[in-house]
Structures are given as structure tokens and as C-alpha cells.
Design an enzyme around this catalytic site. Structure first.
Site, PDB file in Angstrom:
ATOM      1  N   HIS A  61       0.686  -1.258  -0.548  1.00 30.19           N
ATOM      2  CA  HIS A  61      -0.398  -0.105  -0.490  1.00 30.19           C
ATOM      3  C   HIS A  61       0.413   1.267  -0.574  1.00 30.19           C
ATOM      4  O   HIS A  61       0.215   2.360  -0.056  1.00 30.19           O
ATOM      5  CB  HIS A  61      -0.825  -0.230   1.557  1.00 30.19           C
ATOM      6  CG  HIS A  61      -0.349   0.063   2.615  1.00 30.19           C
ATOM      7  ND1 HIS A  61       0.204  -0.908   3.142  1.00 30.19           N
ATOM      8  CD2 HIS A  61      -0.400   1.668   3.161  1.00 30.19           C
ATOM      9  CE1 HIS A  61       1.803  -0.071   4.397  1.00 30.19           C
ATOM     10  NE2 HIS A  61       0.178   0.952   4.650  1.00 30.19           N
TER      11      HIS A  61
HETATM   12  C1  UD1 Z   1      -2.674   4.703   5.700  1.00 27.40           C
HETATM   13  C2  UD1 Z   1      -0.823   5.781   7.032  1.00 27.40           C
HETATM   14  C3  UD1 Z   1       0.120   4.674   6.809  1.00 27.40           C
HETATM   15  C4  UD1 Z   1      -0.254   3.543   7.004  1.00 27.40           C
HETATM   16  C5  UD1 Z   1      -1.329   3.337   6.490  1.00 27.40           C
HETATM   17  C6  UD1 Z   1      -2.474   2.038   6.919  1.00 27.40           C
HETATM   18  C7  UD1 Z   1       0.097   8.548   6.941  1.00 27.40           C
HETATM   19  C8  UD1 Z   1       0.225   8.955   5.982  1.00 27.40           C
HETATM   20  N1  UD1 Z   1      -0.775   6.752   5.900  1.00 27.40           N
HETATM   21  O1  UD1 Z   1      -1.740   5.130   5.086  1.00 27.40           O
HETATM   22  O2  UD1 Z   1       0.967   4.633   7.344  1.00 27.40           O
HETATM   23  O3  UD1 Z   1       0.281   2.242   7.209  1.00 27.40           O
HETATM   24  O4  UD1 Z   1      -2.929   3.634   6.895  1.00 27.40           O
HETATM   25  O5  UD1 Z   1      -3.834   0.920   6.177  1.00 27.40           O
HETATM   26  O6  UD1 Z   1      -1.253   8.067   7.668  1.00 27.40           O
HETATM   27  N2  UD1 Z   1      -9.422   4.258   1.902  1.00 27.40           N
HETATM   28  C9  UD1 Z   1     -10.189   3.846   1.623  1.00 27.40           C
HETATM   29  N3  UD1 Z   1     -11.270   3.722   3.104  1.00 27.40           N
HETATM   30  C10 UD1 Z   1     -10.408   3.692   3.836  1.00 27.40           C
HETATM   31  C11 UD1 Z   1      -9.276   4.359   3.499  1.00 27.40           C
HETATM   32  C12 UD1 Z   1      -8.495   5.254   2.802  1.00 27.40           C
HETATM   33  O7  UD1 Z   1     -10.673   3.860   0.727  1.00 27.40           O
HETATM   34  O8  UD1 Z   1     -11.652   3.357   4.805  1.00 27.40           O
HETATM   35  C13 UD1 Z   1      -8.707   4.717   0.503  1.00 27.40           C
HETATM   36  C14 UD1 Z   1      -9.237   6.393   0.058  1.00 27.40           C
HETATM   37  O9  UD1 Z   1      -9.095   6.779  -1.569  1.00 27.40           O
HETATM   38  C15 UD1 Z   1      -7.847   7.246   0.448  1.00 27.40           C
HETATM   39  C16 UD1 Z   1      -6.758   5.790   0.269  1.00 27.40           C
HETATM   40  O10 UD1 Z   1      -7.322   4.708   0.485  1.00 27.40           O
HETATM   41  O11 UD1 Z   1      -7.408   7.908  -0.139  1.00 27.40           O
HETATM   42  C17 UD1 Z   1      -5.891   6.430   1.187  1.00 27.40           C
HETATM   43  O12 UD1 Z   1      -5.878   6.379   2.482  1.00 27.40           O
HETATM   44  P1  UD1 Z   1      -5.119   7.394   3.717  1.00 27.40           P
HETATM   45  O13 UD1 Z   1      -5.198   6.854   4.799  1.00 27.40           O
HETATM   46  O14 UD1 Z   1      -4.847   8.584   3.150  1.00 27.40           O
HETATM   47  O15 UD1 Z   1      -3.246   6.465   3.879  1.00 27.40           O
HETATM   48  P2  UD1 Z   1      -3.249   5.181   3.699  1.00 27.40           P
HETATM   49  O16 UD1 Z   1      -2.661   4.702   2.664  1.00 27.40           O
HETATM   50  O17 UD1 Z   1      -4.455   4.045   4.427  1.00 27.40           O
END
Ligand code: UD1
Length: 367
Positions: free
Chosen positions: A205
Site C-alpha cells: 500500500h
Molecule cells: C495510512 C497511513 C500509513 C499506514 C496505512 C495503513 C498516513 C500518511 N498513512 O495510509 O502510514 O501504513 O494507513 O493502512 O497516515 N481509503 C478507503 N477507505 C478507508 C481509508 C482509505 O477507501 O477506510 C482509500 C482512500 O481512497 C484514500 C486512500 O485509501 O485516499 C489512502 O488512505 P489514507 O488514510 O490517506 O492513507 P493509507 O494509504 O491508508
């Protein structure tokens, strides 16, 4: 008596904070739990509360996904209002996600004492958003709880006063030990038609692997080749799912894609995997605690104890290194490793012992 506020937001926070929340509750400490809503899908959030028996959040900020600046800022605005309303005497944050940093800045500016669980880890790679979050959170924390010796060394080198640094061990491993037997007893591999000890488990991820499309293509092609020898199960993070669809990147029948899995299902699968291929931080630690071989699809790690003591090896996204690693594991040539000091299931007890002593010293006991 003091009032403690614990903050969670994203998937890896839940396993780290649960044992602390439970230990505070066991000692009768007044506390409340804030969920920022950084992760909001049921599979990324609710299921962890249920399985870990983490109490429902007292306050849900509902922030959701956005750019780094907007997400961090939205959490700050909402969490500041929460702090002004509930007036905690101590804020606890964990790990390195945007929710961690946002809550830390708010606490520091409101002069609320701040504890950081998993302090001092450093990849020295500022291209990782988490590295920025770690450095800044530690900078404004009053109590710094290190999970491994490297964290203590980095904090000392950065000039953090010795009295603030506490090597307590790994709270995520507390959750793992508590749940691993039940997780394995459920035989989660059956659901995917797999045999224990004879499959690879993959997670991906990190932006550097999934937002860089060439890197993602190379990794997926390599995973397809690994699957010629070993069935692969790949629970796909929503970020990764979106990229694979956008770029129409295909997998072969040996690679089984699923939605993100609940904690117990994933833990059981991890415990009986032949090997794990991942770019996660926490999974490097969990495989070391379980003694399962791990190939980390990154150039660096902020968790060096998983390499020096544990079962982890850095392979970047180099197909040759990944395939050579899998071949060694299949041939049985892999160190069994040992657990780093204090990865013993009692880290949260040590955290709360330190908080207790800190409160007594200030004349504000925990209970
Ligand atoms: C975040 C953390 C990362 C951690 C990871 C675990 C930061 C900078 N990154 O990354 O350190 O290892 O979580 O998963 O805080 N999305 C969904 N549903 C959700 C959450 C996210 O669809 O419940 C999608 C959205 O399109 C979003 C993307 O995932 O834009 C990324 O989510 P985000 O929380 O920004 O970062 P992660 O890649 O999950």
C-alpha cells in the site's frame, strides 16, 4: 485524578492502542477514546474495534480521506474542539499516521502533556510521509515510548532528554499474543482453499510502490511469478485496489485477491504463511513476533530489530532479490529469528506503569 485521551485514526493504530486502553480501564483510570475517521471503511476500521474489543469511540471526528495537508488540518481543527470541550490532562497517540501528527500538534499547542507510543523509529527517508510524522510527533512529545532499542538511540541522538525516553516494547505484539491462538484455531486458510504452511501472503500500500505505476507493474509481475511455485493470497488495500483497476494490471490465477481482511483472519493467515511479502511497517514486526519469514518490499526500514533479531529481509522492488528470497524460504534456508527485548505481550503494562509514576511525580496520580 487525571483524564486520559487516546487517539486512533488508521488501521495500524487500533492494535497498538487497544492494550493501553484496556490496561488503563483495568486500573480504573478516567479516559476517553477519539477516532479521527482517517480510515472509515468497515473493513479498515469497525471490524478491528469488534475483534479487538476496543470500546466504541467516545468522539468520532469523521474526517475521512483527502490530501495530506487537508486531512491533517481537518483532524487538527476537529481535535482542538474536542480537547477544549473534554479537557484531557494527557493525550496518547501511537505510530506514524497523519492522525498521530495532527493530534500531537494540537495537544502541544494547548499545552496538554503528550505521550507517543512507538517513538524514535526512523527510516531516514523523508520521501515517506510517515517519517515526517514520526520526527515531528517525537519533537513535541513529553513521554516517548520506544518499541525497540533503535528508537532509544535515535531519540538520544536528537537530544531528547533521557528522562522522557522509555523502552517499553511493542504494544502491537501485545495484541498479537492475546489473539493468535484464537486466530489460528479458526483455520482462516480454509476459506481460500489454502493449506497451512504452504502459501505466500502479500500486502502492498505504500505510495512508493503503488502510486509509482512502473514499480507496481514490476511488483505485480514478480508476484505472478512467485505464484508459479507458491499460491499467493493478496488482501488489497483500497489505495492499491484503485491503482490496479486504473492501470488494468492483471494477476494470474495463482494470485488470489481479496478485500482487506479482519484482524483475526489476517493474523491467523500470517501465523501459518510460508512467507509474507509486504511494504507495511507493522507486518514486519508481526512476522518477527511469529517467527515467519518476511520479505519487505522497501529499500529501508525504520524497524531494524526485525532484521537484526527477527525474520525480516529488505528486498526493495527488485524482482531478482524477491524471487531469490522466496526460493531460499522454500528451500528452508531462513533464520528462525528471535524476539527483540520486551516484545513479550506486556508492553502496555509498562506504558501505564510509566504514566502512573509520571502522574505521581506531578502530583496528579492516574487514579
Ligand atoms: C495510512 C497511513 C500509513 C499506514 C496505512 C495503513 C498516513 C500518511 N498513512 O495510509 O502510514 O501504513 O494507513 O493502512 O497516515 N481509503 C478507503 N477507505 C478507508 C481509508 C482509505 O477507501 O477506510 C482509500 C482512500 O481512497 C484514500 C486512500 O485509501 O485516499 C489512502 O488512505 P489514507 O488514510 O490517506 O492513507 P493509507 O494509504 O491508508
Amino acid at each position: 485524578m487525571i483524564k486520559v485521551c487516546s487517539v486512533v485514526g488508521a488501521r495500524p493504530n487500533f492494535m497498538k492502542m487497544t492494550p493501553i486502553v484496556h490496561e488503563l480501564a483495568r486500573r480504573g483510570v478516567e479516559q476517553f477514546l477519539v477516532h479521527t475517521g482517517q480510515h472509515y471503511d468497515a473493513r479498515m476500521s469497525d471490524v478491528f474495534f469488534d475483534e479487538l474489543n476496543l470500546p466504541k469511540p467516545d468522539v468520532f471526528l469523521g474526517v475521512g480521506s483527502d490530501s495530506h495537508a487537508k486531512q491533517t488540518a481537518a483532524i487538527m481543527v476537529a481535535f482542538e474542539a474536542t480537547c477544549l470541550e473534554f479537557r484531557p490532562d494527557l493525550v496518547i497517540v501511537s505510530g506514524d499516521v497523519n492522525s498521530t501528527l495532527a493530534a500531537a500538534i494540537v495537544a502541544a499547542k494547548l499545552m496538554i502533556p503528550l505521550a507517543h507510543v512507538e517513538a524514535g523509529l526512523r527510516s531516514f527517508d523523508r520521501a515517506m510521509p510517515e517519517e515526517v510524522n514520526r520526527v515531528l510527533t517525537d519533537r513535541v512529545s513529553d513521554l516517548l515510548f520506544a518499541s525497540e532499542e533503535s528508537g532509544v538511540t535515535h531519540l538520544r541522538n536528537e537530544g531528547v532528554p533521557e528522562a522522557r525516553i522509555h523502552l517499553v516494547g511493542n504494544c502491537m505484539v501485545d495484541s498479537l499474543f492475546k489473539h493468535v491462538d484464537v486466530a489460528v484455531s479458526r483455520s482462516p486458510w480454509n476459506e481460500f482453499g489454502l493449506e497451512p504452511g504452504s502459501y505466500a501472503l502479500v500486502t502492498l500500500h505504500r505510495p512508493s510502490n503503488v502510486d509509482e505505476i512502473e514499480a507496481l507493474r514490476t511488483l505485480m509481475a514478480t508476484i505472478n511469478r512467485v505464484a508459479e511455485h507458491l499460491p499467493v493470497l493478496f488482501p488489497v488495500h483500497p489505495r492499491t485496489r484503485a491503482r490496479l483497476a486504473q492501470e488494468a494490471i492483471a494477476t494470474t490465477p495463482g494470485v488470489r485477491l481479496t478485500d482487506p481482511l479482519p484482524y483475526l483472519t489476517f493474523l491467523g493467515l500470517m501465523a501459518k504463511a510460508k512467507c509474507v511479502l509486504t511494504d507495511s511497517g507493522g507486518i514486519q514486526e508481526e512476522t518477527t513476533a511469529l517467527g515467519v519469514p518476511c520479505l519487505t518490499l522497501r529499500e529501508n526500514t525504520e524497524r531494524p530489530a526485525t532484521i537484526t533479531c527477527g525474520t525480516n529481509r529488505l528486498v526493495g522492488n527488485d524482482p531478482a532479490q524477491i524471487e531469490a528470497g522466496v526460493a531460499e524460504i522454500r528451500a528452508g534456508h531462513w533464520p528462525t529469528g528471535s524476539r527483540p527485548p520486551f516484545w513479550d505481550g506486556h508492553a502496555a503494562v509498562r506504558v501505564v506503569d510509566v504514566l502512573d509514576a509520571w502522574g505521581a511525580e506531578r502530583g496528579t496520580p492516574l487514579t
